[in-house]
Scaffold this motif. Sequence first.
Motif, PDB file in Angstrom:
ATOM      1  N   PRO A   1      -6.336  39.334  26.158  1.00  0.00           N
ATOM      2  CA  PRO A   1      -6.404  39.599  24.716  1.00  0.00           C
ATOM      3  C   PRO A   1      -7.673  39.055  24.063  1.00  0.00           C
ATOM      4  O   PRO A   1      -8.209  39.668  23.135  1.00  0.00           O
ATOM      5  CB  PRO A   1      -5.155  38.899  24.165  1.00  0.00           C
ATOM      6  N   LEU A   2      -8.163  37.911  24.542  1.00  0.00           N
ATOM      7  CA  LEU A   2      -9.395  37.348  23.982  1.00  0.00           C
ATOM      8  C   LEU A   2     -10.596  38.244  24.306  1.00  0.00           C
ATOM      9  O   LEU A   2     -11.442  38.505  23.442  1.00  0.00           O
ATOM     10  CB  LEU A   2      -9.630  35.943  24.526  1.00  0.00           C
ATOM     11  N   LEU A   3     -10.680  38.713  25.552  1.00  0.00           N
ATOM     12  CA  LEU A   3     -11.787  39.596  25.931  1.00  0.00           C
ATOM     13  C   LEU A   3     -11.723  40.912  25.169  1.00  0.00           C
ATOM     14  O   LEU A   3     -12.751  41.462  24.766  1.00  0.00           O
ATOM     15  CB  LEU A   3     -11.754  39.855  27.432  1.00  0.00           C
ATOM     16  N   GLU A   4     -10.515  41.418  24.962  1.00  0.00           N
ATOM     17  CA  GLU A   4     -10.366  42.658  24.191  1.00  0.00           C
ATOM     18  C   GLU A   4     -10.815  42.441  22.750  1.00  0.00           C
ATOM     19  O   GLU A   4     -11.541  43.270  22.182  1.00  0.00           O
ATOM     20  CB  GLU A   4      -8.915  43.131  24.231  1.00  0.00           C
ATOM     21  N   ARG A   5     -10.390  41.329  22.148  1.00  0.00           N
ATOM     22  CA  ARG A   5     -10.766  41.040  20.761  1.00  0.00           C
ATOM     23  C   ARG A   5     -12.273  40.858  20.626  1.00  0.00           C
ATOM     24  O   ARG A   5     -12.858  41.205  19.576  1.00  0.00           O
ATOM     25  CB  ARG A   5     -10.058  39.770  20.277  1.00  0.00           C
ATOM     26  N   ALA A   6     -12.902  40.370  21.673  1.00  0.00           N
ATOM     27  CA  ALA A   6     -14.356  40.159  21.643  1.00  0.00           C
ATOM     28  C   ALA A   6     -15.130  41.459  21.778  1.00  0.00           C
ATOM     29  O   ALA A   6     -16.339  41.488  21.563  1.00  0.00           O
ATOM     30  CB  ALA A   6     -14.759  39.207  22.760  1.00  0.00           C
ATOM     31  N   GLY A   7     -14.436  42.551  22.147  1.00  0.00           N
ATOM     32  CA  GLY A   7     -15.097  43.850  22.240  1.00  0.00           C
ATOM     33  C   GLY A   7     -15.474  44.271  23.643  1.00  0.00           C
ATOM     34  O   GLY A   7     -16.091  45.326  23.834  1.00  0.00           O
ATOM     35  N   PHE A   8     -15.084  43.492  24.652  1.00  0.00           N
ATOM     36  CA  PHE A   8     -15.487  43.802  26.021  1.00  0.00           C
ATOM     37  C   PHE A   8     -14.679  44.943  26.638  1.00  0.00           C
ATOM     38  O   PHE A   8     -14.991  45.377  27.751  1.00  0.00           O
ATOM     39  CB  PHE A   8     -15.381  42.557  26.898  1.00  0.00           C
ATOM     40  N   TYR A   9     -13.652  45.417  25.953  1.00  0.00           N
ATOM     41  CA  TYR A   9     -12.883  46.549  26.459  1.00  0.00           C
ATOM     42  C   TYR A   9     -13.465  47.884  25.999  1.00  0.00           C
ATOM     43  O   TYR A   9     -12.977  48.938  26.408  1.00  0.00           O
ATOM     44  CB  TYR A   9     -11.432  46.452  25.995  1.00  0.00           C
TER      45      TYR A   9
ATOM     46  N   ASP B   1       8.855  27.565  27.762  1.00  0.00           N
ATOM     47  CA  ASP B   1       9.831  27.935  28.788  1.00  0.00           C
ATOM     48  C   ASP B   1       9.462  27.409  30.169  1.00  0.00           C
ATOM     49  O   ASP B   1      10.196  27.598  31.129  1.00  0.00           O
ATOM     50  CB  ASP B   1       9.966  29.469  28.855  1.00  0.00           C
ATOM     51  N   GLY B   2       8.317  26.761  30.296  1.00  0.00           N
ATOM     52  CA  GLY B   2       7.882  26.221  31.583  1.00  0.00           C
ATOM     53  C   GLY B   2       6.451  26.610  31.889  1.00  0.00           C
ATOM     54  O   GLY B   2       5.776  27.260  31.084  1.00  0.00           O
ATOM     55  N   SER B   3       5.960  26.210  33.073  1.00  0.00           N
ATOM     56  CA  SER B   3       4.582  26.505  33.453  1.00  0.00           C
ATOM     57  C   SER B   3       4.373  28.006  33.622  1.00  0.00           C
ATOM     58  O   SER B   3       5.299  28.745  33.962  1.00  0.00           O
ATOM     59  CB  SER B   3       4.220  25.775  34.750  1.00  0.00           C
ATOM     60  N   LEU B   4       3.132  28.443  33.401  1.00  0.00           N
ATOM     61  CA  LEU B   4       2.779  29.859  33.479  1.00  0.00           C
ATOM     62  C   LEU B   4       1.973  30.120  34.748  1.00  0.00           C
ATOM     63  O   LEU B   4       1.146  29.299  35.141  1.00  0.00           O
ATOM     64  CB  LEU B   4       1.951  30.287  32.260  1.00  0.00           C
ATOM     65  N   THR B   5       2.198  31.269  35.369  1.00  0.00           N
ATOM     66  CA  THR B   5       1.431  31.661  36.539  1.00  0.00           C
ATOM     67  C   THR B   5       0.046  32.126  36.119  1.00  0.00           C
ATOM     68  O   THR B   5      -0.214  32.376  34.929  1.00  0.00           O
ATOM     69  CB  THR B   5       2.128  32.797  37.292  1.00  0.00           C
ATOM     70  N   GLU B   6      -0.846  32.287  37.103  1.00  0.00           N
ATOM     71  CA  GLU B   6      -2.197  32.769  36.808  1.00  0.00           C
ATOM     72  C   GLU B   6      -2.157  34.136  36.142  1.00  0.00           C
ATOM     73  O   GLU B   6      -2.901  34.409  35.188  1.00  0.00           O
ATOM     74  CB  GLU B   6      -3.018  32.846  38.098  1.00  0.00           C
ATOM     75  N   GLY B   7      -1.296  35.023  36.640  1.00  0.00           N
ATOM     76  CA  GLY B   7      -1.208  36.368  36.070  1.00  0.00           C
ATOM     77  C   GLY B   7      -0.763  36.351  34.623  1.00  0.00           C
ATOM     78  O   GLY B   7      -1.276  37.115  33.795  1.00  0.00           O
ATOM     79  N   THR B   8       0.199  35.482  34.307  1.00  0.00           N
ATOM     80  CA  THR B   8       0.686  35.393  32.930  1.00  0.00           C
ATOM     81  C   THR B   8      -0.384  34.819  32.010  1.00  0.00           C
ATOM     82  O   THR B   8      -0.542  35.275  30.869  1.00  0.00           O
ATOM     83  CB  THR B   8       1.959  34.533  32.864  1.00  0.00           C
ATOM     84  N   VAL B   9      -1.126  33.820  32.485  1.00  0.00           N
ATOM     85  CA  VAL B   9      -2.217  33.251  31.689  1.00  0.00           C
ATOM     86  C   VAL B   9      -3.239  34.331  31.345  1.00  0.00           C
ATOM     87  O   VAL B   9      -3.691  34.450  30.203  1.00  0.00           O
ATOM     88  CB  VAL B   9      -2.886  32.082  32.438  1.00  0.00           C
ATOM     89  N   THR B  10      -3.590  35.142  32.342  1.00  0.00           N
ATOM     90  CA  THR B  10      -4.545  36.226  32.103  1.00  0.00           C
ATOM     91  C   THR B  10      -3.981  37.233  31.108  1.00  0.00           C
ATOM     92  O   THR B  10      -4.683  37.689  30.200  1.00  0.00           O
ATOM     93  CB  THR B  10      -4.883  36.947  33.424  1.00  0.00           C
ATOM     94  N   LEU B  11      -2.706  37.568  31.263  1.00  0.00           N
ATOM     95  CA  LEU B  11      -2.085  38.610  30.451  1.00  0.00           C
ATOM     96  C   LEU B  11      -1.967  38.218  28.985  1.00  0.00           C
ATOM     97  O   LEU B  11      -2.265  39.022  28.096  1.00  0.00           O
ATOM     98  CB  LEU B  11      -0.703  38.938  31.021  1.00  0.00           C
ATOM     99  N   ILE B  12      -1.543  36.980  28.706  1.00  0.00           N
ATOM    100  CA  ILE B  12      -1.252  36.636  27.312  1.00  0.00           C
ATOM    101  C   ILE B  12      -2.369  35.864  26.623  1.00  0.00           C
ATOM    102  O   ILE B  12      -2.356  35.731  25.393  1.00  0.00           O
ATOM    103  CB  ILE B  12       0.073  35.842  27.189  1.00  0.00           C
TER     104      ILE B  12
ATOM    105  N   TYR C   1     -10.484  30.328  17.682  1.00  0.00           N
ATOM    106  CA  TYR C   1     -11.480  30.886  16.754  1.00  0.00           C
ATOM    107  C   TYR C   1     -12.883  30.728  17.346  1.00  0.00           C
ATOM    108  O   TYR C   1     -13.669  31.679  17.376  1.00  0.00           O
ATOM    109  CB  TYR C   1     -11.431  30.158  15.403  1.00  0.00           C
ATOM    110  N   THR C   2     -13.192  29.519  17.810  1.00  0.00           N
ATOM    111  CA  THR C   2     -14.520  29.273  18.374  1.00  0.00           C
ATOM    112  C   THR C   2     -14.696  30.003  19.702  1.00  0.00           C
ATOM    113  O   THR C   2     -15.785  30.499  20.006  1.00  0.00           O
ATOM    114  CB  THR C   2     -14.748  27.768  18.583  1.00  0.00           C
ATOM    115  N   VAL C   3     -13.632  30.087  20.494  1.00  0.00           N
ATOM    116  CA  VAL C   3     -13.703  30.815  21.768  1.00  0.00           C
ATOM    117  C   VAL C   3     -14.119  32.258  21.522  1.00  0.00           C
ATOM    118  O   VAL C   3     -14.986  32.804  22.223  1.00  0.00           O
ATOM    119  CB  VAL C   3     -12.348  30.759  22.499  1.00  0.00           C
ATOM    120  N   LEU C   4     -13.519  32.898  20.514  1.00  0.00           N
ATOM    121  CA  LEU C   4     -13.884  34.278  20.201  1.00  0.00           C
ATOM    122  C   LEU C   4     -15.336  34.365  19.738  1.00  0.00           C
ATOM    123  O   LEU C   4     -16.060  35.299  20.113  1.00  0.00           O
ATOM    124  CB  LEU C   4     -12.958  34.831  19.114  1.00  0.00           C
TER     125      LEU C   4
END
Length: 219
Positions: free
Chosen positions: A78-86, A63-74, A199-202
Amino acid sequence: MTQTTAITEIIQTLADVESRFNITRTESEGFFPEWYADLPEITEVDKAALNLIRRRYLDRLNDGSLTEGTVTLITGSPLLERAGFYDPPFKMMAEKSVQIVLDDEDDEVETLKGRIDVLAMQNQFWVTLLESKRTTISVMSALPQTLAYMTANPRKDRPSFAAMTNGSEIVFVKLDFQNPPKYDLSRIFSPVPLMNELYTVLQVLRKIGQLILIPVAPE
């Protein structure tokens, strides 16, 4: 005399951050094995969650470029949460304010202030910080500011880690505070290829989390 300045105003290039904080990029290939060596396995459930993160990102990107906030949100959060940091023993903070105090040769004090997008902590040690940029900006543009934030880590006896992302690119940073301070980067990972590099990022995120929980042996 004390002068207060925003980090984004005073730290704009690698030369700025390297000279002000006396840090250099290391030439040692073995300095940053945490992003490629002995990575923990991930499950099929993990892979399904990462595939969903990738699909959501690509759908929004269409749909177009993403803002910094949207990049963090989606992507980032989610990656930090999946890694257990939450979850305990880690503590997650968003928009964390930091101050860095610098003394120059003329005994003048300069205080740099800024905000970290997402910060994971464990017993006042900064496990990792996430710095996001909009998709139209190179992820490497975040490096000077990220390194400046990393120097504010209250624990200088252990390495500090960061993740930078603009959604399409994810890069890890390691900073070791031992004299002289040195840093290095991982390769660039991306959710865009069909072979999901999240996968590797996680795996890297979990590796960093595991290392932080290992007690430091007394000297």
